[in-house]
Design an enzyme around this catalytic site. Structure first.
Site, PDB file in Angstrom:
ATOM      1  N   ASP A   1       0.856  -1.193   0.000  1.00  0.00           N
ATOM      2  CA  ASP A   1       0.000   0.000   0.000  1.00  0.00           C
ATOM      3  C   ASP A   1       0.893   1.245   0.000  1.00  0.00           C
ATOM      4  O   ASP A   1       1.681   1.457   0.929  1.00  0.00           O
ATOM      5  CB  ASP A   1      -0.913   0.012   1.229  1.00  0.00           C
ATOM      6  CG  ASP A   1      -1.971  -1.076   1.149  1.00  0.00           C
ATOM      7  OD1 ASP A   1      -2.619  -1.176   0.102  1.00  0.00           O
ATOM      8  OD2 ASP A   1      -2.134  -1.817   2.136  1.00  0.00           O
TER       9      ASP A   1
ATOM     10  N   LYS B   1      30.310   4.112  27.527  1.00  0.00           N
ATOM     11  CA  LYS B   1      30.611   5.544  27.401  1.00  0.00           C
ATOM     12  C   LYS B   1      31.104   5.783  25.978  1.00  0.00           C
ATOM     13  O   LYS B   1      32.200   5.378  25.603  1.00  0.00           O
ATOM     14  CB  LYS B   1      31.664   5.995  28.411  1.00  0.00           C
ATOM     15  CG  LYS B   1      31.825   7.511  28.435  1.00  0.00           C
ATOM     16  CD  LYS B   1      32.842   7.977  29.458  1.00  0.00           C
ATOM     17  CE  LYS B   1      32.815   9.496  29.600  1.00  0.00           C
ATOM     18  NZ  LYS B   1      32.919  10.212  28.325  1.00  0.00           N
TER      19      LYS B   1
END
Length: 556
Positions: free
Chosen positions: A43, A237
């Site tokens: 679609d 980190k």
């Protein structure tokens, strides 16, 4: 056509499909949904006139200009249908699995404003010759929808890719995963797929507010060593730039802690954030990752010059979302909401975590040569603009941000400059902390000289005199760099500093000496909780964070 036809075909008590909602006036969106109904098809939907104009494409879209794909116009769908993904139950209209195969924004060929583009596109739709440019994850470039002439059914159109740099014979349908959830189509068929949908965010207890235009992020305290506490989480980190992303009404701004705008520099990140369906503020680190997923600061520096590298925005917090202030919610609740928003995105990556096991994670960081780990109290609130003891950073190597106050002349085969003269601010005065000539390639030397030469001055910017073994060219203290080093000497100098890179995201005035704080007592606290034993506590008035006035007793 209107939404009346769409609604007449559906019983919203029995289907998870949306009834309808309002859109965004600033951008025109499109979506392509793979739909396994009675017959598999795709679609294709374009936002126009307040609805999604829709076509069913039996063979799916193509990026090959030689291919003309049949597109059958169907009823208009509501705008919020573009985020629908899941399974429509049996017995309902269109029963079957729906996957968001592609999504993004689109515009007319003239790249007009949204209002002007809408008028032009409406004319194209009416005349049966609809031209547009897609900017999606899988479909990009110029396309045209042409109504078939001589057809007995005026619903029959052809979707054709135009010749441009995005045209290719490669089949885009082979990328059979959702750009919304990241799940393959087969998994969506067997389970309810997560959706990026503001209605499913758990915002209980959050305050309704107007989203801020600027924002100071929460800061972490540097500590010596990891500890084990099941009530804390550990994250990687990342070695990059701390960036706050402001997403509001389809517009995006990427800003550093010192309010420098990085939106155009990190354009792929900004473009992807524009596809989000609601307003939010994201906190994270932009970095360039290598093949093993490790962030590389020098690669990020290179990306800003060349645009090459695996750019990622590693997001770890969500202070604001959908008109709500989430800062008083617990960290884990904020992260859960964050994960549902960015799941399945290409450039924006959720920074995952583990609970407890901080020492094990730190050992892995050392083994993989990462910058370090972050330790965070899982129940902590988000405290803007302050360095908190609820967020801690543990680095693998000693690193320091320093201001460049001058440079020495090169010797031998060295080009442009010899060493950088470094300082930090103490009591608002620039203090000398050492010099570095290591880690500087010829290309870096050339770049640094070009940046420093316009800043040259006759006098030293430092607050006191010091000895240097070569003549110095002094410069205005405008540039910040980052260095690794072995240790601080008793005289307050860095031993063996090595240049890592420039920190253009940093304010020079904020380059101060950063030393780890004692945290062993906090580690003992975690161990005591695990063993459920009572330990005798002493020296509760001992100060561990002088700047903030926190004592050992405050940690307990």
């Amino acid at each position: 056509m209107t939404l009346a036809q769409y609604r007449s075909k559906r019983n919203f008590q029995n289907t998870p499909e949306p009834k309808g909602g309002k859109g965004n006036n600033n951008k025109l969106h499109f979506v392509v949904q793979k739909h396994a109904a009675s017959h598999l098809h795709y679609d294709f939907r374009l936002e126009l006139s307040g609805v999604l104009k829709s076509w069913a494409i039996p063979n799916g879209p193509s990026l090959d200009p030689r291919e003309k794909r049949l597109a059958i116009m169907v009823e208009d769908h509501p705008l919020d249908y573009r985020t629908f993904e899941g399974v429509i139950p049996e017995g309902n209209y269109g029963a079957g699995t729906v996957m968001v195969w592609d999504k993004g924004t689109y515009q007319n060929y003239k790249k007009s404003s949204a209002a002007a583009a809408s008028k032009n596109l409406k004319e194209g739709l009416s005349s049966g010759d609809l031209k547009f440019i897609l900017d999606g994850k899988k479909l990009k470039g110029a396309f045209v929808l042409v109504k078939m002439k001589g057809s007995n059914d005026d619903k029959n159109w052809l979707l054709i890719k135009k010749k441009d740099s995005f045209a290719t014979t490669a089949d885009p349908l082979e990328k059979d995963h959702s750009v919304l959830s990241g799940l393959p189509f087969t998994e969506i068929q067997t389970q309810k797929a997560p959706r990026i949908n503001k209605k499913i965010l758990d915002l209980r207890g959050a305050k309704r507010v107007k989203q801020p235009k600027s924002f100071s992020p929460m800061l972490a305290t540097l500590v010596y060593e990891p500890f084990d506490d099941p009530d804390w989480i550990s994250e990687v980190k990342w070695d990059g730039y701390r960036i706050i992303a402001f997403v509001e009404d389809g517009e995006v701004q990427l800003r550093s802690r010192n309010e420098k705008d990085y939106t155009s520099i990190f354009k792929p990140v900004a473009d992807e954030l524009r596809t989000l369906d609601f307003n939010c503020v994201l906190d994270g680190e932009i970095a360039v990752a290598d093949r093993e997923g490790r962030s590389d600061f020098s690669a990020l520096q290179n990306y800003q010059k060349t645009g090459r590298g695996n750019l990622c925005y590693f997001v770890f917090d969500l202070p604001f979302a959908n008109g709500y202030d989430l800062r008083d919610l617990t960290l884990l609740r904020r992260k859960n909401a964050l994960q549902s928003i960015v799941n399945g995105m290409e450039y924006i990556k959720y920074s995952d975590h583990i609970s407890g096991k901080m020492p094990e994670m730190f050992r892995e960081a050392v083994k993989n040569n990462l910058e370090g780990i972050m330790a965070k109290d899982a129940s902590s609130k988000y405290v803007s603009g302050k360095r908190s003891r609820s967020w801690l950073k543990i680095k693998v190597h000693k690193r320091q941000e320093a201001v460049i106050g001058g440079f020495t002349a090169p010797k031998g085969s060295r080009i442009k400059l010899g060493s950088l003269i470094l300082g930090i601010y103490e009591n608002q005065k620039l203090v000398y902390v050492g010099h570095t000539g290591g880690g500087l390639s010829n290309r870096t030397l050339e770049d640094l000289y070009n940046r420093l030469h316009p800043l040259e001055r006759k006098t030293s910017p430092f607050s006191s005199n010091f000895r240097v073994n070569a003549p110095v060219t002094w410069v205005d203290p405008k540039l910040v760099c980052e260095v690794t080093f072995a240790e601080w000497t008793p005289e307050g100098r860095m031993r063996q500093p090595i240049f890592v890179g420039l920190r253009e995201d940093k304010n020079p005035k904020l380059a101060t000496r950063e030393e780890p704080k004692e945290i062993s007592e906090l580690a003992e606290k975690g161990a005591a909780k695990t063993r459920r034993t009572r330990n005798k506590l002493t020296h509760l008035d001992k100060i561990y964070w002088p700047d903030e006035g926190y004592t050992k007793g405050d940690l307990l």
